[in-house]
Scaffold this motif. Structure first.
Motif, PDB file in Angstrom:
ATOM      1  N   THR A  76      36.369  10.823  19.140  1.00 14.80           N
ATOM      2  CA  THR A  76      36.156  12.217  18.746  1.00 14.80           C
ATOM      3  C   THR A  76      36.074  13.141  19.959  1.00 14.80           C
ATOM      4  O   THR A  76      35.821  14.344  19.803  1.00 14.80           O
ATOM      5  CB  THR A  76      34.859  12.374  17.932  1.00 14.80           C
ATOM      6  OG1 THR A  76      33.728  12.028  18.748  1.00 14.80           O
ATOM      7  CG2 THR A  76      34.886  11.505  16.687  1.00 14.80           C
ATOM      8  N   TYR A 200      40.031  10.888   9.979  1.00 15.31           N
ATOM      9  CA  TYR A 200      39.216  12.058  10.328  1.00 15.31           C
ATOM     10  C   TYR A 200      38.720  11.967  11.772  1.00 15.31           C
ATOM     11  O   TYR A 200      38.692  12.972  12.493  1.00 15.31           O
ATOM     12  CB  TYR A 200      38.007  12.156   9.392  1.00 15.31           C
ATOM     13  CG  TYR A 200      38.314  12.518   7.966  1.00 15.31           C
ATOM     14  CD1 TYR A 200      39.569  13.008   7.592  1.00 15.31           C
ATOM     15  CD2 TYR A 200      37.354  12.359   6.965  1.00 15.31           C
ATOM     16  CE1 TYR A 200      39.853  13.325   6.269  1.00 15.31           C
ATOM     17  CE2 TYR A 200      37.623  12.686   5.639  1.00 15.31           C
ATOM     18  CZ  TYR A 200      38.877  13.158   5.303  1.00 15.31           C
ATOM     19  OH  TYR A 200      39.138  13.485   3.997  1.00 15.31           O
ATOM     20  N   ALA A 204      39.591  14.725  14.475  1.00 19.83           N
ATOM     21  CA  ALA A 204      38.516  15.508  15.088  1.00 19.83           C
ATOM     22  C   ALA A 204      38.581  15.447  16.608  1.00 19.83           C
ATOM     23  O   ALA A 204      38.236  16.418  17.291  1.00 19.83           O
ATOM     24  CB  ALA A 204      37.165  15.011  14.600  1.00 19.83           C
ATOM     25  N   PRO A 208      40.371  19.576  17.050  1.00 18.65           N
ATOM     26  CA  PRO A 208      39.343  19.935  16.073  1.00 18.65           C
ATOM     27  C   PRO A 208      39.684  21.179  15.256  1.00 18.65           C
ATOM     28  O   PRO A 208      39.428  21.220  14.050  1.00 18.65           O
ATOM     29  CB  PRO A 208      38.097  20.165  16.938  1.00 18.65           C
ATOM     30  CG  PRO A 208      38.354  19.422  18.207  1.00 18.65           C
ATOM     31  CD  PRO A 208      39.829  19.479  18.416  1.00 18.65           C
ATOM     32  N   ARG A 212      40.116  21.209  11.191  1.00 22.85           N
ATOM     33  CA  ARG A 212      39.346  22.030  10.258  1.00 22.85           C
ATOM     34  C   ARG A 212      40.265  22.770   9.298  1.00 22.85           C
ATOM     35  O   ARG A 212      39.992  22.866   8.097  1.00 22.85           O
ATOM     36  CB  ARG A 212      38.482  23.027  11.033  1.00 22.85           C
ATOM     37  CG  ARG A 212      37.260  22.411  11.702  1.00 22.85           C
ATOM     38  CD  ARG A 212      36.321  23.471  12.253  1.00 22.85           C
ATOM     39  NE  ARG A 212      35.137  22.872  12.848  1.00 22.85           N
ATOM     40  CZ  ARG A 212      35.032  22.538  14.122  1.00 22.85           C
ATOM     41  NH1 ARG A 212      36.060  22.746  14.948  1.00 22.85           N
ATOM     42  NH2 ARG A 212      33.932  21.984  14.582  1.00 22.85           N
ATOM     43  N   VAL A 218      34.982  18.151  10.162  1.00 26.22           N
ATOM     44  CA  VAL A 218      34.829  17.760  11.568  1.00 26.22           C
ATOM     45  C   VAL A 218      33.364  17.535  11.927  1.00 26.22           C
ATOM     46  O   VAL A 218      33.004  16.512  12.527  1.00 26.22           O
ATOM     47  CB  VAL A 218      35.463  18.823  12.490  1.00 26.22           C
ATOM     48  CG1 VAL A 218      35.156  18.505  13.962  1.00 26.22           C
ATOM     49  CG2 VAL A 218      36.971  18.878  12.272  1.00 26.22           C
TER      50      VAL A 218
END
Length: 325
Positions: A76, A200, A204, A208, A212, A218
Motif C-alpha cells: 500500500t 484493493y 491503494a 490512491p 478512490r 482506500v
C-alpha cells in the motif's frame, strides 16, 4: 576521458536493470538463492544436511510471520516499524494471562497486536501522518508498554504445555511453527492473488487517487493491512515466547522489523507500493536466513553477515529505482 568512461559504464547498469525486469524481481531473487545454496553446499561443511534444512526453516518461521503482514503494508506504499515491539507486547500479555487458560491468553495477545495495528492504520489513513513517523512512535511506545506489562521488564517464565507446543512442538519431523508459517504464507498468497481485498491493496498502493475514483475503499484497506500486520506480529511474538519458554520484553522482537522489510524488498515487492509478491517475500527471507546460517556455520562474526545483508538490500533497492530516460 572521464566522460567516455561514464558513457561506457551506463549501458552495463541499464542492462542489469533490463535483465532484472525481464526476469522479474522474484526470478532474480530465486537465482540468487540457488547460487547461495549451491555455494554453501560445496564450501560450508554440514550445510547440505537434513538437520540443517529443518534448522533453516525453524529459524525462518518467525520472520515469515512478520514478513507476510509487512508485504501487505508495503504494497500500500506504507511501512510498519512497530512489529518487533508488537511481538514483545503479545508475549508479555500471554505471559501474564496464561494462568487463566489459553482461550483467554492467546486471543488477548492477538487483540493487543490488532489494537496497535488499528492505531497505526488510523493515523496513516485518516490523519495522513507518514507511516514511518507513526510506526516509529509505536515502536518506541510499544517496547516500553511491553516492559510495563512484563512487570517492569522482568523475565516471566511460561510453563503451560499447550502454549509451549507453538514454538517447541513437532508433527512428525516438522516443527509446529514451520507449519504455522506455511499456513500463513498460503493464506497471504490467496488473499493477495485471489480476493477483491488483494486487488484493493495493490490499487491503494499504486495510485490512491485513481483507486478512490474507481470505488476502492482506500482508507479502510490501509487500516485493515496495518491491523493484519499487527496480528501477525503478535502471532510471531507468541511463537517466539513459546520457543524461549518465557517473555523477555527487552529481547523478543529485536530487529524483527528490519528482517521483515529486508525479506520483502529483496523478494521484489516495491517500496513505493502497487506491486507485491508473497512468494518473493518467502524467497527473500530464505536468502537472508541462508546468509545468517552459513556465516554462523563458517564461524564468521555475525557483524559481517549484517554487512552482507545490507549490501544485498541496497542492491535490491537500486534495481527498483525508476530508469532514467
Amino acid at each position: 576521458m572521464e566522460a567516455t568512461v561514464a558513457v561506457r559504464r551506463a549501458p552495463a547498469a541499464g542492462s542489469m536493470r533490463r535483465w532484472w525486469s525481464a526476469m522479474g524481481a522474484t526470478g532474480g531473487a530465486v537465482i540468487a538463492l540457488v547460487i547461495l545454496v549451491l555455494a554453501n553446499a560445496i564450501f560450508t561443511p554440514n550445510f547440505a544436511t537434513t538437520g540443517n534444512f529443518w534448522n533453516v526453516l525453524f529459524q525462518l518461521s518467525v520472520t515469515l510471520l512478520v514478513a507476510v503482514g509487512m508485504t501487505l503494508v508495503i504494497a500500500t506504499g506504507g511501512i510498519d516499524l512497530s512489529v518487533g515491539s508488537v511481538m514483545a507486547i503479545s508475549a508479555a500479555v500471554a505471559a501474564v494471562t496464561v494462568d487463566q487458560g489459553l482461550v483467554i491468553a492467546i486471543p488477548l495477545a492477538l487483540l493487543a497486536g490488532a489494537a496497535v495495528g488499528l492505531l497505526n492504520g488510523a493515523f496513516v489513513s485518516t490523519f495522513k501522518v507518514q507511516a514511518i513517523v507513526v510506526t516509529l512512535a509505536t515502536l518506541l511506545a510499544g517496547r516500553g508498554l511491553a516492559q510495563v506489562i512484563n512487570r517492569d521488564g522482568a523475565l516471566i517464565t511460561i510453563n503451560d504445555p499447550g502454549f509451549l507446543v507453538l514454538g517447541r512442538g513437532h508433527i512428525g519431523p516438522v516443527p509446529v511453527q514451520v507449519l504455522i508459517a506455511a499456513a500463513v504464507v498460503a493464506l497471504g498468497i490467496f488473499v493477495l492473488r485471489s480476493t477483491p481485498f488483494g486487488r484493493y491493496v495493490l490499487a491503494a498502493g499504486g495510485n490512491p487517487a485513481a483507486a478512490r475514483l474507481a470505488g476502492v475503499p482506500v482508507n479502510r484497506t490501509v487500516i485493515t493491512v496495518y491491523v493484519m500486520s499487527g496480528m501477525l506480529a503478535a502471532l510471531a511474538g507468541l511463537v517466539e515466547a513459546s520457543r524461549l519458554g518465557a517473555s523477555a520484553a527487552a529481547r523478543i522482537g529485536q530487529g524483527a522489523e528490519l528482517d521483515a522489510i529486508a525479506a520483502v524488498v529483496v523478494g521484489g515487492t516495491l517500496l513505493s507500493g502497487g506491486r507485491a509478491t508473497m512468494m518473493g517475500t518467502v524467497v527473500g527471507a530464505l536468502i537472508m536466513q541462508v546468509i545468517a546460517t552459513s556465516f554462523n556455520m563458517l564461524l564468521i562474526p555475525y557483524a559481517w553477515a549484517l554487512a552482507f545483508k545490507a549490501l544485498i538490500i541496497l542492491f535490491a533497492v537500486y534495481l527498483q529505482l525508476p530508469r532514467r530516460v
